[in-house]
Enzyme design. Sequence first.
Site, PDB file in Angstrom:
ATOM      1  CD  GLU C 117      -1.857  -2.529   1.216  1.00 34.30           C
ATOM      2  OE1 GLU C 117      -0.769  -2.876   1.623  1.00 34.30           O
ATOM      3  OE2 GLU C 117      -2.976  -3.033   0.664  1.00 34.30           O
ATOM      4  CG  ASP C 131      -1.528  12.679 -16.292  1.00 32.96           C
ATOM      5  OD1 ASP C 131      -1.601  12.577 -17.642  1.00 32.96           O
ATOM      6  OD2 ASP C 131      -2.583  13.128 -15.921  1.00 32.96           O
TER       7      ASP C 131
END
Lengths: 164, 164, 164, 164, 164, 164
Positions: C117, C131
Amino acid sequence: MSVPENLNHFNAQGEAHMVDVGAKAVSTRIAIAEGEINMAESTFDHITEGQIHKGDVLGIARIAAIQATKRTWELIPLAHPLFLTAVQVELIPEADPARIVCRAEVHCAGQTGVEMEALTAVSIALLTIYDMCKAIDRGMVISDIRLLKKEGGKTGLWTRETRS
Amino acid sequence: MSVPENLNHFNAQGEAHMVDVGAKAVSTRIAIAEGEINMAESTFDHITEGQIHKGDVLGIARIAAIQATKRTWELIPLAHPLFLTAVQVELIPEADPARIVCRAEVHCAGQTGVEMEALTAVSIALLTIYDMCKAIDRGMVISDIRLLKKEGGKTGLWTRETRS
Amino acid sequence: MSVPENLNHFNAQGEAHMVDVGAKAVSTRIAIAEGEINMAESTFDHITEGQIHKGDVLGIARIAAIQATKRTWELIPLAHPLFLTAVQVELIPEADPARIVCRAEVHCAGQTGVEMEALTAVSIALLTIYDMCKAIDRGMVISDIRLLKKEGGKTGLWTRETRS
Amino acid sequence: MSVPENLNHFNAQGEAHMVDVGAKAVSTRIAIAEGEINMAESTFDHITEGQIHKGDVLGIARIAAIQATKRTWELIPLAHPLFLTAVQVELIPEADPARIVCRAEVHCAGQTGVEMEALTAVSIALLTIYDMCKAIDRGMVISDIRLLKKEGGKTGLWTRETRS
Amino acid sequence: MSVPENLNHFNAQGEAHMVDVGAKAVSTRIAIAEGEINMAESTFDHITEGQIHKGDVLGIARIAAIQATKRTWELIPLAHPLFLTAVQVELIPEADPARIVCRAEVHCAGQTGVEMEALTAVSIALLTIYDMCKAIDRGMVISDIRLLKKEGGKTGLWTRETRS
Amino acid sequence: MSVPENLNHFNAQGEAHMVDVGAKAVSTRIAIAEGEINMAESTFDHITEGQIHKGDVLGIARIAAIQATKRTWELIPLAHPLFLTAVQVELIPEADPARIVCRAEVHCAGQTGVEMEALTAVSIALLTIYDMCKAIDRGMVISDIRLLKKEGGKTGLWTRETRS
């Protein structure tokens, strides 16, 4: 009683299906929806001050809304999967009474409209604001989630005439 | 300006995080939320007749709501994953003005509340009704999504005193 | 050749399975991971100025990371579903060379660790930065994603001694 | 300070949105990305022997990567949903120092590029290798995740000149 | 042994990939699949009476199937994401022996077929019926899930000649 | 007609809900399910040879099954979210007639059973085999998906006596 012809999510036997849009032309689809969350003055102050400083409630709500918009077809059982080409979410603080207004605009080049995407964007943005402020104001109310305008497709342009 | 202590999704620098609930006791959490969708009389008639016949708008909205409730933590950025133990969604047609009222109750044994789950259930149920009837009534409005009651946790019982 | 005993995602026949953790004690699990994205000076300036003004690249990366952390078990085939109790993601601009360092800390009370995680949180935060800046800098490089520390469970505390 | 024109995930007010690609031409988009995970010699030996025998770490990492690639737009907040037409993931064991190199190539016919899809494929493949070997080697490090090449769209061909 | 040419999910090295369909023509794809769930007479009676009254097992199974169909590419590792244009699911009670037959038809305009979507629709519909009736009949058996027909694409029409 | 008491997914009005399991004791739940896919001899040969060489159909089906098992509650509308503690999927080639048998075992410590998880694992494993071999054998049939055994909970042990 027969199913009304344009309640088109049901067949003649009243069984639900995902409507066949295969014969529809691909056109640019646009939908704009709006809604608001009403809150205590003090909550409003915390949110709007956060915009200047760093605890950015509205920025997070905007991201949550954009992400949920892309997953509308997972949430709404008979919605079609769609290639969204643009999603824009505005969150506008308005006083008297204290509230945040959310306006979402969604675009797509497809065979079916994006009304549900715009309404889902607004709903999730407002729920996210609720989540982030509920520790100080459980009484907030989300209201007036509605379509303002849609363009494209066989039925063309639709605009809400007066604020409901 | 400092971040108010109980705006607990932000740290001292105003950065968002998923609140640490690891030290909270596990208790039974209950939340009840409500909301409604207002519509034209003719839309209302189609929906309520559908309940008797087969085009079951409300049955589908109920299923959509239950499914979305389980995914609340995917939709709301800072919500915790939770093991829901019960979800109940009622959809009650009410006339004058014509509307469907949705009431959702969610239970969980956990370290954090289920308010967001109940509010998400209501939102998705009402959006699904919109989706299934939008071909005959684009003007429908979703309103008054609000928490009615929550139980459990450190802050205990909270109830909305009067209808907003 | 036999499968090494502690390559426990495989049985004696070398077939993958989700390891049985049912007999393990529930304990508090903590994991801290770190990584970084290296970039051009000009990209770095845009991001860090954005922190002061509004185009908040790091705030969005933080939210993306928190959301992805909750879905780690969907992404990593043999990971267990887990109830995370806390997720914290820091994004620290560091000059010379220009880079953003991401550090994530994840907590859970469970029968298996949260290393994956924490590593997933770091990976998605850095991918989101890529991005949002790729239009001005396609050459950015993500590096040094690694576990710094984990606590809890049968194997107890582990810390990375020196920076790799 | 104004937002640089090509940091196009933000509007003039610095608010994030999903960029409007509706006016862009549909073209074939290709992206190739690469990255690696460094590990102890003994870990490397277990993985590479597993390729011959049955405990197939690399085969599982490849599948995880392909599946995650298809969900990139769920993970990266402002990424567009895309119809991928091809995904290919290579995992190449390389000695001195011991590591697995991952190279992913993604194709799509669309209005926006697939760089994020290729980078996500690489990231998830390497995280999956970490997951499957962490019981024997917690010190593994994921590095050098970067774009090697992209084709298509308005900006055309881009290639990384030298290894960063 | 070489990989047979049309086992096209594997390359020459036997490594899985998502097949490149980029060069295929877009055509209308249709697939029809069928399957059934066998059950005790008393279970059958409860389900079919529920159709007339309100405990609508088949209506819920139909919705579950439609929703799962849209997510086939998340479930089947090497399946392509697809824009479905129509999904129709019929659930037909048949006596002697007592069973519910599910038939699903899926349409799409794309570069690859929708066989997996139709088979997934049938599987999830039947699993949902099992779920809703398992408290009264754990012995139910799901059988004969098979493709009846597919149209479109390079290989054109295929129909099952005789019931398997 | 009243709803039978143990068709517990419906209330007295026949409305679906997610059953309240909050008062049930947490116990270890186990479920084992089985099913098979029948195929042409030549398909069978390709799959089983692939096990020795590299085109590993069964390995991919196993991973797909494990991943889908974790998402059962997203697929089956009224299923509860669950923390699975173990998932094991066997795929056994059996000749005469040529088929692959899938057996899945799922464990959980919870308030509700894991029958649906085991049945979903089997279904998705078999569908994945279909997907990977459909180019050479569209006539494959998935059959005999059924529960073999379940343990735990108020109703305790259940075993299928004879093969249906």
